[in-house]
Design a protein around this motif. Sequence first.
Motif, PDB file in Angstrom:
ATOM      1  N   VAL A  78     -28.750   8.758 -34.275  1.00  0.00           N
ATOM      2  CA  VAL A  78     -30.148   8.614 -33.910  1.00  0.00           C
ATOM      3  C   VAL A  78     -30.881   8.136 -35.158  1.00  0.00           C
ATOM      4  O   VAL A  78     -31.369   8.926 -35.960  1.00  0.00           O
ATOM      5  CB  VAL A  78     -30.743   9.927 -33.367  1.00  0.00           C
ATOM      6  N   ASP A  79     -30.909   6.810 -35.319  1.00  0.00           N
ATOM      7  CA  ASP A  79     -31.583   6.214 -36.473  1.00  0.00           C
ATOM      8  C   ASP A  79     -33.086   6.122 -36.198  1.00  0.00           C
ATOM      9  O   ASP A  79     -33.559   6.492 -35.115  1.00  0.00           O
ATOM     10  CB  ASP A  79     -30.978   4.848 -36.797  1.00  0.00           C
ATOM     11  N   GLY A  80     -33.817   5.613 -37.164  1.00  0.00           N
ATOM     12  CA  GLY A  80     -35.267   5.532 -37.030  1.00  0.00           C
ATOM     13  C   GLY A  80     -35.705   4.699 -35.843  1.00  0.00           C
ATOM     14  O   GLY A  80     -36.635   5.064 -35.115  1.00  0.00           O
ATOM     15  N   ALA A  81     -35.055   3.557 -35.624  1.00  0.00           N
ATOM     16  CA  ALA A  81     -35.429   2.693 -34.514  1.00  0.00           C
ATOM     17  C   ALA A  81     -35.186   3.374 -33.165  1.00  0.00           C
ATOM     18  O   ALA A  81     -36.018   3.284 -32.254  1.00  0.00           O
ATOM     19  CB  ALA A  81     -34.658   1.375 -34.594  1.00  0.00           C
ATOM     20  N   LEU A  82     -34.062   4.079 -33.034  1.00  0.00           N
ATOM     21  CA  LEU A  82     -33.763   4.772 -31.781  1.00  0.00           C
ATOM     22  C   LEU A  82     -34.757   5.913 -31.561  1.00  0.00           C
ATOM     23  O   LEU A  82     -35.233   6.135 -30.447  1.00  0.00           O
ATOM     24  CB  LEU A  82     -32.321   5.293 -31.795  1.00  0.00           C
ATOM     25  N   ALA A  83     -35.096   6.619 -32.634  1.00  0.00           N
ATOM     26  CA  ALA A  83     -36.069   7.713 -32.535  1.00  0.00           C
ATOM     27  C   ALA A  83     -37.440   7.179 -32.123  1.00  0.00           C
ATOM     28  O   ALA A  83     -38.112   7.771 -31.264  1.00  0.00           O
ATOM     29  CB  ALA A  83     -36.158   8.459 -33.859  1.00  0.00           C
ATOM     30  N   ARG A  84     -37.871   6.065 -32.710  1.00  0.00           N
ATOM     31  CA  ARG A  84     -39.161   5.491 -32.346  1.00  0.00           C
ATOM     32  C   ARG A  84     -39.167   5.053 -30.877  1.00  0.00           C
ATOM     33  O   ARG A  84     -40.153   5.252 -30.165  1.00  0.00           O
ATOM     34  CB  ARG A  84     -39.511   4.321 -33.266  1.00  0.00           C
ATOM     35  N   SER A  85     -38.078   4.468 -30.439  1.00  0.00           N
ATOM     36  CA  SER A  85     -37.968   4.066 -29.045  1.00  0.00           C
ATOM     37  C   SER A  85     -38.028   5.285 -28.125  1.00  0.00           C
ATOM     38  O   SER A  85     -38.678   5.251 -27.074  1.00  0.00           O
ATOM     39  CB  SER A  85     -36.669   3.291 -28.837  1.00  0.00           C
ATOM     40  N   ALA A  86     -37.366   6.368 -28.520  1.00  0.00           N
ATOM     41  CA  ALA A  86     -37.386   7.599 -27.716  1.00  0.00           C
ATOM     42  C   ALA A  86     -38.800   8.176 -27.640  1.00  0.00           C
ATOM     43  O   ALA A  86     -39.232   8.636 -26.580  1.00  0.00           O
ATOM     44  CB  ALA A  86     -36.421   8.625 -28.299  1.00  0.00           C
ATOM     45  N   VAL A  87     -39.523   8.134 -28.744  1.00  0.00           N
ATOM     46  CA  VAL A  87     -40.909   8.630 -28.737  1.00  0.00           C
ATOM     47  C   VAL A  87     -41.747   7.815 -27.762  1.00  0.00           C
ATOM     48  O   VAL A  87     -42.507   8.359 -26.958  1.00  0.00           O
ATOM     49  CB  VAL A  87     -41.509   8.600 -30.162  1.00  0.00           C
TER      50      VAL A  87
END
Length: 132
Positions: A78-87
């Motif tokens: 769960v990298d930064g881009a995936l986390a931002r997308s999840a948010v």
Amino acid sequence: MVVDSSVAVKWFVHEGENHVPAALDLLQGHLDGVVTLAAPEHLRLEVLNALRYRKLDDVHLLEAADRLDLVQLQWFAVDGALARSAVALSGKYPLTIYDAVFTALAKRLDCDLVTDDRQFAESGACQVRALG
């Protein structure tokens, strides 16, 4: 396909679960190389936590952790881009951020999310393949 915890738990416990044969068939298809199953790394913790709530002892939990490694899912951090997308997805759809990570990964990989979670299946957040 991205697989979520509601499916993976069925690989370890069957009592009280719906659609166990479908979950086991999906796993066998992955093991046979017919399909590729992917998941964010936190699936491990979600599955183990669900099994803890099913009253599995530490020995069985450790066996389950080892078996998750043996099935060789395609794991994603769960990298930064995936986390931002999840948010973003969690803000738009009725999903927790934990659940939205599965959706974000399915969108990133341009594939279906396989779930036995009705909320996921009805969220409209991504292409979903219901287990049952």
